[in-house]
Design a protein around this motif. Structure first.
Motif, PDB file in Angstrom:
ATOM      1  N   ALA A 115       0.843  -1.194   0.000  1.00 27.52           N
ATOM      2  CA  ALA A 115       0.000   0.000   0.000  1.00 27.52           C
ATOM      3  C   ALA A 115       0.878   1.243   0.000  1.00 27.52           C
ATOM      4  N   THR A 116       0.491   2.231  -0.769  1.00 27.31           N
ATOM      5  CA  THR A 116       1.173   3.517  -0.766  1.00 27.31           C
ATOM      6  C   THR A 116       0.158   4.618  -0.492  1.00 27.31           C
ATOM      7  N   ALA A 117       0.633   5.672   0.125  1.00 29.39           N
ATOM      8  CA  ALA A 117      -0.164   6.874   0.341  1.00 29.39           C
ATOM      9  C   ALA A 117       0.775   8.050   0.148  1.00 29.39           C
ATOM     10  N   GLY A 118       0.398   8.964  -0.710  1.00 28.85           N
ATOM     11  CA  GLY A 118       1.266  10.090  -1.003  1.00 28.85           C
ATOM     12  C   GLY A 118       0.528  11.412  -1.021  1.00 28.85           C
ATOM     13  N   VAL A 119       1.209  12.444  -0.550  1.00 30.22           N
ATOM     14  CA  VAL A 119       0.689  13.801  -0.630  1.00 30.22           C
ATOM     15  C   VAL A 119       1.688  14.599  -1.463  1.00 30.22           C
ATOM     16  N   VAL A 120       1.186  15.197  -2.526  1.00 24.83           N
ATOM     17  CA  VAL A 120       2.030  15.918  -3.460  1.00 24.83           C
ATOM     18  C   VAL A 120       1.737  17.410  -3.365  1.00 24.83           C
ATOM     19  N   CYS A 121       2.796  18.192  -3.206  1.00 25.57           N
ATOM     20  CA  CYS A 121       2.665  19.647  -3.168  1.00 25.57           C
ATOM     21  C   CYS A 121       2.354  20.142  -4.579  1.00 25.57           C
ATOM     22  N   CYS A 122       1.475  21.105  -4.667  1.00 20.36           N
ATOM     23  CA  CYS A 122       1.064  21.586  -5.985  1.00 20.36           C
ATOM     24  C   CYS A 122       1.014  23.108  -5.976  1.00 20.36           C
ATOM     25  N   SER A 123       1.383  23.663  -7.096  1.00 19.83           N
ATOM     26  CA  SER A 123       1.329  25.106  -7.324  1.00 19.83           C
ATOM     27  C   SER A 123       2.197  25.900  -6.363  1.00 19.83           C
ATOM     28  N   PRO A 124       3.473  25.728  -6.390  1.00 23.18           N
ATOM     29  CA  PRO A 124       4.264  24.866  -7.273  1.00 23.18           C
ATOM     30  C   PRO A 124       4.687  23.580  -6.563  1.00 23.18           C
ATOM     31  N   ASN A 125       5.292  22.696  -7.361  1.00 20.48           N
ATOM     32  CA  ASN A 125       5.948  21.509  -6.823  1.00 20.48           C
ATOM     33  C   ASN A 125       7.440  21.737  -7.002  1.00 20.48           C
ATOM     34  N   ARG A 126       8.215  21.529  -5.953  1.00 19.69           N
ATOM     35  CA  ARG A 126       9.640  21.855  -6.026  1.00 19.69           C
ATOM     36  C   ARG A 126      10.456  20.856  -6.845  1.00 19.69           C
ATOM     37  N   HIS A 127       9.886  19.682  -7.142  1.00 24.17           N
ATOM     38  CA  HIS A 127      10.647  18.651  -7.844  1.00 24.17           C
ATOM     39  C   HIS A 127      10.373  18.612  -9.345  1.00 24.17           C
ATOM     40  N   ALA A 128       9.268  19.198  -9.770  1.00 22.29           N
ATOM     41  CA  ALA A 128       8.925  19.191 -11.195  1.00 22.29           C
ATOM     42  C   ALA A 128       7.990  20.358 -11.491  1.00 22.29           C
ATOM     43  N   ALA A 129       8.020  20.819 -12.708  1.00 23.69           N
ATOM     44  CA  ALA A 129       7.174  21.945 -13.119  1.00 23.69           C
ATOM     45  C   ALA A 129       5.853  21.449 -13.713  1.00 23.69           C
ATOM     46  N   HIS A 130       5.301  20.386 -13.138  1.00 23.98           N
ATOM     47  CA  HIS A 130       4.044  19.844 -13.647  1.00 23.98           C
ATOM     48  C   HIS A 130       2.890  20.797 -13.351  1.00 23.98           C
ATOM     49  N   PRO A 131       1.971  20.935 -14.290  1.00 19.44           N
ATOM     50  CA  PRO A 131       0.800  21.771 -14.030  1.00 19.44           C
ATOM     51  C   PRO A 131      -0.125  21.086 -13.028  1.00 19.44           C
ATOM     52  N   CYS A 132      -0.909  21.870 -12.352  1.00 25.86           N
ATOM     53  CA  CYS A 132      -1.907  21.336 -11.437  1.00 25.86           C
ATOM     54  C   CYS A 132      -2.911  20.506 -12.247  1.00 25.86           C
ATOM     55  N   PRO A 133      -3.197  19.275 -11.825  1.00 27.99           N
ATOM     56  CA  PRO A 133      -4.148  18.459 -12.598  1.00 27.99           C
ATOM     57  C   PRO A 133      -5.551  19.037 -12.616  1.00 27.99           C
ATOM     58  N   ALA A 134      -5.875  19.915 -11.696  1.00 25.50           N
ATOM     59  CA  ALA A 134      -7.199  20.545 -11.694  1.00 25.50           C
ATOM     60  C   ALA A 134      -7.301  21.672 -12.709  1.00 25.50           C
ATOM     61  N   ARG A 135      -6.165  22.091 -13.257  1.00 24.49           N
ATOM     62  CA  ARG A 135      -6.149  23.233 -14.182  1.00 24.49           C
ATOM     63  C   ARG A 135      -5.731  22.849 -15.599  1.00 24.49           C
ATOM     64  N   ARG A 136      -5.677  21.556 -15.866  1.00 22.40           N
ATOM     65  CA  ARG A 136      -5.302  21.142 -17.225  1.00 22.40           C
ATOM     66  C   ARG A 136      -6.504  21.103 -18.130  1.00 22.40           C
TER      67      ARG A 136
END
Length: 136
Positions: A115-136
């Protein structure tokens, strides 16, 4: 505005060996239920994969604690996990999230499950310049 997205996966641990599916460059990426190799890459999955999108660290920590409590009865090594424990995990998670660092927990469960559980920082994320999935 800084916020978070929460993701989880539970399945056969051996399935994680299918690393190709766990990389965004793979044709199987978008349809694969497997967790990504890099925690920040969860943001590249459809927003429907996010179990929650809290605005506050406290809410993200509550979500993590709930996921932890769900799998406690099936830990493969409960004595080893008791040495770490939820309180310590939450303390480290708080420090990480406040500092803008993603959190990913993983647990071996009975019957070869993981089992995995993850919390990802968004807007911004310090590890990648991925767009927020809610704004794509």
């Amino acid at each position: 505005m800084h916020h978070f997205h929460c993701y989880s996966w539970t399945g056969q641990g051996d399935d994680q060996r299918r690393e190709g599916e766990r990389r965004p460059t793979s044709p199987a990426w978008s349809g694969s239920p497997l967790p990504p190799m890099r925690t920040c890459d969860w943001l590249l999955k459809p927003l429907t994969r996010a179990a929650a999108s809290p605005q506050r660290v406290e809410h993200a920590l509550s979500w993590l604690a709930e996921r932890y409590q769900e799998v406690v009865p099936t830990f493969l090594y409960p004595d080893c996990e008791a040495e770490v424990g939820l309180d310590f995990r939450l303390t480290i998670a708080r420090e990480s999230l406040v500092g803008g660092v993603d959190v990913q927990w993983g647990f071996w469960l009975q019957a070869g499950r993981f089992a995995t559980a993850g919390v990802v920082c968004c807007s911004p994320n310090r590890h990648a310049a991925h767009p927020c999935p809610a704004r794509r």
